[in-house]
Design an enzyme around this catalytic site. Structure first.
Site, mmCIF file in Angstrom:
data_model
loop_
_atom_site.group_PDB
_atom_site.id
_atom_site.type_symbol
_atom_site.label_atom_id
_atom_site.label_comp_id
_atom_site.label_asym_id
_atom_site.label_seq_id
_atom_site.Cartn_x
_atom_site.Cartn_y
_atom_site.Cartn_z
ATOM 1 N N ARG A 146 0.825 -1.219 0.000
ATOM 2 C CA ARG A 146 0.000 0.000 0.000
ATOM 3 C C ARG A 146 0.856 1.265 0.000
ATOM 4 N NH1 ARG A 146 -5.477 -1.559 2.179
ATOM 5 N NH2 ARG A 146 -6.018 0.618 2.389
ATOM 6 N N TYR A 149 0.823 4.291 -2.510
ATOM 7 C CA TYR A 149 -0.279 5.245 -2.333
ATOM 8 C C TYR A 149 -0.060 6.071 -1.063
ATOM 9 C CZ TYR A 149 -5.144 6.894 -2.065
ATOM 10 O OH TYR A 149 -6.290 7.665 -2.006
ATOM 11 N N GLU A 151 2.586 6.517 1.001
ATOM 12 C CA GLU A 151 3.790 7.351 1.081
ATOM 13 C C GLU A 151 3.794 8.412 -0.025
ATOM 14 O OE1 GLU A 151 5.356 7.430 3.671
ATOM 15 O OE2 GLU A 151 6.076 5.511 4.410
ATOM 16 N N LYS A 153 1.148 9.947 -1.115
ATOM 17 C CA LYS A 153 0.273 11.018 -0.606
ATOM 18 C C LYS A 153 0.942 11.779 0.536
ATOM 19 C CE LYS A 153 -3.746 10.503 -2.921
ATOM 20 N NZ LYS A 153 -4.458 11.569 -3.640
ATOM 21 N N ASN A 178 -12.826 7.247 3.547
ATOM 22 C CA ASN A 178 -13.571 6.449 2.545
ATOM 23 C C ASN A 178 -14.866 7.133 2.103
ATOM 24 O OD1 ASN A 178 -11.866 4.689 4.239
ATOM 25 N ND2 ASN A 178 -12.576 3.102 2.847
ATOM 26 N N VAL A 191 -14.698 -1.653 -1.333
ATOM 27 C CA VAL A 191 -15.654 -2.496 -0.635
ATOM 28 C C VAL A 191 -17.114 -2.150 -0.976
ATOM 29 C CG1 VAL A 191 -15.711 -1.140 1.531
ATOM 30 C CG2 VAL A 191 -16.103 -3.585 1.574
ATOM 31 N N VAL A 192 -17.446 -0.870 -1.069
ATOM 32 C CA VAL A 192 -18.851 -0.518 -1.312
ATOM 33 C C VAL A 192 -19.283 -0.989 -2.701
ATOM 34 C CG1 VAL A 192 -20.498 1.379 -1.551
ATOM 35 C CG2 VAL A 192 -18.835 1.412 0.306
ATOM 36 N N ARG A 215 -14.498 0.813 8.928
ATOM 37 C CA ARG A 215 -14.279 1.991 8.094
ATOM 38 C C ARG A 215 -15.442 2.960 8.366
ATOM 39 N NH1 ARG A 215 -10.262 -0.501 7.489
ATOM 40 N NH2 ARG A 215 -9.044 -0.883 5.593
ATOM 41 N N ASP A 277 -3.713 -4.169 5.685
ATOM 42 C CA ASP A 277 -5.081 -3.632 5.693
ATOM 43 C C ASP A 277 -5.365 -3.004 7.071
ATOM 44 O OD1 ASP A 277 -7.624 -4.407 3.739
ATOM 45 O OD2 ASP A 277 -8.221 -3.949 5.790
HETATM 46 P P1 NAD Z 1 -10.900 7.801 -9.193
HETATM 47 O O1 NAD Z 1 -9.935 6.716 -9.477
HETATM 48 O O2 NAD Z 1 -12.310 7.635 -9.652
HETATM 49 O O3 NAD Z 1 -10.376 9.192 -9.753
HETATM 50 C C1 NAD Z 1 -9.034 9.501 -9.967
HETATM 51 C C2 NAD Z 1 -8.908 10.207 -11.305
HETATM 52 O O4 NAD Z 1 -7.541 10.563 -11.522
HETATM 53 C C3 NAD Z 1 -9.323 9.315 -12.489
HETATM 54 O O5 NAD Z 1 -10.167 10.027 -13.348
HETATM 55 C C4 NAD Z 1 -7.987 8.975 -13.155
HETATM 56 O O6 NAD Z 1 -8.114 8.694 -14.517
HETATM 57 C C5 NAD Z 1 -7.184 10.226 -12.860
HETATM 58 N N1 NAD Z 1 -5.734 9.997 -12.911
HETATM 59 C C6 NAD Z 1 -5.024 8.993 -12.336
HETATM 60 N N2 NAD Z 1 -3.712 9.130 -12.604
HETATM 61 C C7 NAD Z 1 -3.586 10.267 -13.359
HETATM 62 C C8 NAD Z 1 -2.493 10.945 -13.953
HETATM 63 N N3 NAD Z 1 -1.236 10.482 -13.816
HETATM 64 N N4 NAD Z 1 -2.732 12.060 -14.661
HETATM 65 C C9 NAD Z 1 -3.996 12.542 -14.817
HETATM 66 N N5 NAD Z 1 -5.074 11.941 -14.277
HETATM 67 C C10 NAD Z 1 -4.873 10.819 -13.551
HETATM 68 O O7 NAD Z 1 -10.862 8.028 -7.595
HETATM 69 P P2 NAD Z 1 -11.708 9.010 -6.660
HETATM 70 O O8 NAD Z 1 -12.324 8.177 -5.613
HETATM 71 O O9 NAD Z 1 -12.539 9.943 -7.458
HETATM 72 O O10 NAD Z 1 -10.518 9.805 -5.947
HETATM 73 C C11 NAD Z 1 -10.183 11.144 -6.285
HETATM 74 C C12 NAD Z 1 -9.077 11.631 -5.371
HETATM 75 O O11 NAD Z 1 -9.500 11.586 -4.004
HETATM 76 C C13 NAD Z 1 -7.794 10.792 -5.453
HETATM 77 O O12 NAD Z 1 -6.681 11.644 -5.376
HETATM 78 C C14 NAD Z 1 -7.870 9.923 -4.227
HETATM 79 O O13 NAD Z 1 -6.588 9.542 -3.777
HETATM 80 C C15 NAD Z 1 -8.569 10.838 -3.239
HETATM 81 N N6 NAD Z 1 -9.253 10.061 -2.192
HETATM 82 C C16 NAD Z 1 -10.395 9.378 -2.464
HETATM 83 C C17 NAD Z 1 -10.993 8.622 -1.461
HETATM 84 C C18 NAD Z 1 -12.264 7.848 -1.701
HETATM 85 O O14 NAD Z 1 -12.695 7.138 -0.796
HETATM 86 N N7 NAD Z 1 -12.922 7.944 -2.821
HETATM 87 C C19 NAD Z 1 -10.415 8.570 -0.189
HETATM 88 C C20 NAD Z 1 -9.234 9.264 0.030
HETATM 89 C C21 NAD Z 1 -8.664 10.027 -0.968
HETATM 90 N N1 UDP Z 2 -12.939 -5.385 1.696
HETATM 91 C C1 UDP Z 2 -13.701 -6.541 1.841
HETATM 92 N N2 UDP Z 2 -14.236 -7.099 0.716
HETATM 93 C C2 UDP Z 2 -14.070 -6.573 -0.522
HETATM 94 C C3 UDP Z 2 -13.294 -5.382 -0.658
HETATM 95 C C4 UDP Z 2 -12.739 -4.818 0.484
HETATM 96 O O1 UDP Z 2 -13.902 -7.051 2.954
HETATM 97 O O2 UDP Z 2 -14.598 -7.144 -1.496
HETATM 98 C C5 UDP Z 2 -12.372 -4.766 2.927
HETATM 99 C C6 UDP Z 2 -10.897 -4.401 2.836
HETATM 100 O O3 UDP Z 2 -10.082 -5.490 3.209
HETATM 101 C C7 UDP Z 2 -10.818 -3.261 3.843
HETATM 102 C C8 UDP Z 2 -12.187 -2.573 3.731
HETATM 103 O O4 UDP Z 2 -13.045 -3.531 3.104
HETATM 104 O O5 UDP Z 2 -10.675 -3.754 5.148
HETATM 105 C C9 UDP Z 2 -12.169 -1.303 2.884
HETATM 106 O O6 UDP Z 2 -11.529 -1.601 1.661
HETATM 107 P P1 UDP Z 2 -11.418 -0.558 0.448
HETATM 108 O O7 UDP Z 2 -10.533 -1.185 -0.562
HETATM 109 O O8 UDP Z 2 -12.760 -0.112 0.021
HETATM 110 O O9 UDP Z 2 -10.743 0.728 1.098
HETATM 111 P P2 UDP Z 2 -9.458 0.972 2.035
HETATM 112 O O10 UDP Z 2 -8.904 -0.337 2.512
HETATM 113 O O11 UDP Z 2 -8.510 1.702 1.155
HETATM 114 O O12 UDP Z 2 -10.003 1.764 3.150
#
Ligand code: NAD
Ligand code: UDP
Ligand code: UDP
Length: 320
Positions: A146, A149, A151, A153, A178, A191-192, A215, A277
């Site tokens: 992991r 991602y 490190e 960030k 999340n 997961v969702v 979560r 995890d």
């Molecule tokens: P996502 O994967 O749907 O969106 C990421 C977007 O970035 C995609 O459209 C992808 O094509 C684009 N992308 C990836 N690498 C790229 C690059 N090198 N150049 C240009 N575009 C690039 O994910 P998301 O859930 O919409 O997440 C958006 C942001 O929020 C991300 O930075 C993610 O790390 C952050 N974030 C999301 C969550 C979450 O739960 N959804 C949680 C924490 C942080």
């Molecule tokens: N997870 C699970 N079943 C799945 C996908 C994920 O039980 O089919 C668990 C995963 O191991 C983690 C949690 O759900 O403990 C959230 O996972 P997700 O990948 O959505 O986000 P993150 O781990 O990055 O918070």
């Protein structure tokens, strides 16, 4: 004459799940939006409905390479968010966070724009403090699967604060917990989306580990509201600031809710827990309440119902 000069906003990763909702919101607020994306995990379908808007512009570009636009605000979202996607090409994931941050910061420095970084609760790693306040430094494995991602960030946050201290760039760092909702990629492995797709198809629901890990799930519209409020703050508010829903659920509780809301006959099956995890996660949102007057408004079951409706529509479209 009325002032018709609109605020120009760049959204990197704008064709992704969250980016597409942000572009939509910014257009509704009267901004001129440049959406930049390399379509690694983003999809044209997410932004198709915006393409006719004269104030929406799409730029296919990889954030790791320099780019030159003139804007007032930047939201840096480019980065795959799901473990399955960010582990597909881990070197590229780190480059995206680190080189991407350098480029948006260089751009913000040149044009004196405000710049918001989409950071993550993953900077806390497998936390030993619960719930997690912004002051907690985290418990992150620097060499695990992991780490690209987490490190990446963390380094992006470092760059944001160094550009702020060294070059007075106007930064905003948000740590996102999340977040879920319509337009999540149906196969992104989070997961969702996994549980809903499995429940709708009547397949087994895959619980990793014993399912007791927790979560906290935030609905997408709540999150976007938090970002908009943070961007609107004065230059003294840099963050980092947690945005998430403090409601905490085990993965078994999540699965039970999804089964009930979909009326599914799916059974739970248990699969191995992926490495590193995190066992628990819940935001302390005291700072967001205090600085932004923000707190989430959409309860889990309500958000899940909307998300289920979206995935159900996708499946029906495919079978039509
Ligand atoms: P996502 O994967 O749907 O969106 C990421 C977007 O970035 C995609 O459209 C992808 O094509 C684009 N992308 C990836 N690498 C790229 C690059 N090198 N150049 C240009 N575009 C690039 O994910 P998301 O859930 O919409 O997440 C958006 C942001 O929020 C991300 O930075 C993610 O790390 C952050 N974030 C999301 C969550 C979450 O739960 N959804 C949680 C924490 C942080
Ligand atoms: N997870 C699970 N079943 C799945 C996908 C994920 O039980 O089919 C668990 C995963 O191991 C983690 C949690 O759900 O403990 C959230 O996972 P997700 O990948 O959505 O986000 P993150 O781990 O990055 O918070
Ligand atoms: N950069 C960019 N667009 C701009 C300004 C800068 O992509 O409008 C990139 C630039 O290519 C550089 C990075 O941002 O690699 C960092 O810029 P900075 O000015 O901090 O560093 P320098 O150009 O001095 O290396």
């Amino acid at each position: 004459m009325k002032n018709i000069i609109k605020k120009r906003v760049l959204v990197t990763g704008g064709a992704g799940f969250l980016g597409s909702f942000l572009c939509e919101r910014l257009l509704a607020d009267g901004c001129d939006v440049i959406c930049m994306d390399n379509f690694f995990t983003g999809r044209k379908a997410n932004i198709a409905h915006l393409m006719d808007n004269p104030y929406f512009e799409l730029m296919r570009h990889d954030v790791t390479f320099p780019f030159y636009v003139e804007v007032d605000e930047i939201y840096n979202l480019a980065c795959p968010a799901s473990p399955v996607h960010y582990q597909f090409d881990p070197v590229q994931t780190t480059k995206t966070s680190v080189h991407g941050a350098i480029n948006v910061l260089g751009l913000a420095k040149r044009v004196k724009a405000k710049v918001l970084q989409a950071s993550t609760s993953e900077v806390y790693g497998d936390p030993s403090v619960h719930p997690q306040p912004e002051s907690y430094w985290g418990n992150v494995n620097p060499i695990g699967i992991r780490s690209c991602y987490d490190e990446g960030k963390r380094c992006a946050e470092t760059l944001f604060f160094d550009y702020w201290r060294q070059h007075q760039v106007r930064i905003k760092v948000v740590r996102i917990f999340n977040t879920y909702g319509p337009r999540m990629h149906p196969h992104d492995g989070r997961v969702v989306s996994n549980f809903i797709m499995q429940a709708l198809r009547g397949e087994d629901i895959t619980i990793y580990g014993d399912g007791k890990q927790t979560r906290s799930f935030c609905y997408c519209s709540d999150l976007i509201e938090g970002w908009i409020r943070l961007m609107a703050t004065g230059d003294d508010v840099t963050g980092p600031i947690n945005i998430g829903n403090p409601g905490e659920f085990t993965m078994i509780e999540l699965a039970e809710n999804v089964i009930e809301l979909t009326n599914s006959k799916s059974q739970l099956i248990f699969e191995p827990l992926p490495a590193d995890d995190p066992k628990q996660r819940k935001p302390d949102i005291t700072l967001a309440k205090e600085k932004l007057g923000w707190e989430p408004t959409v309860p889990l079951r309500e958000g899940l119902a909307k998300t289920i409706e979206y995935f159900d529509g996708l499946l029906k479209e495919r079978n039509a």
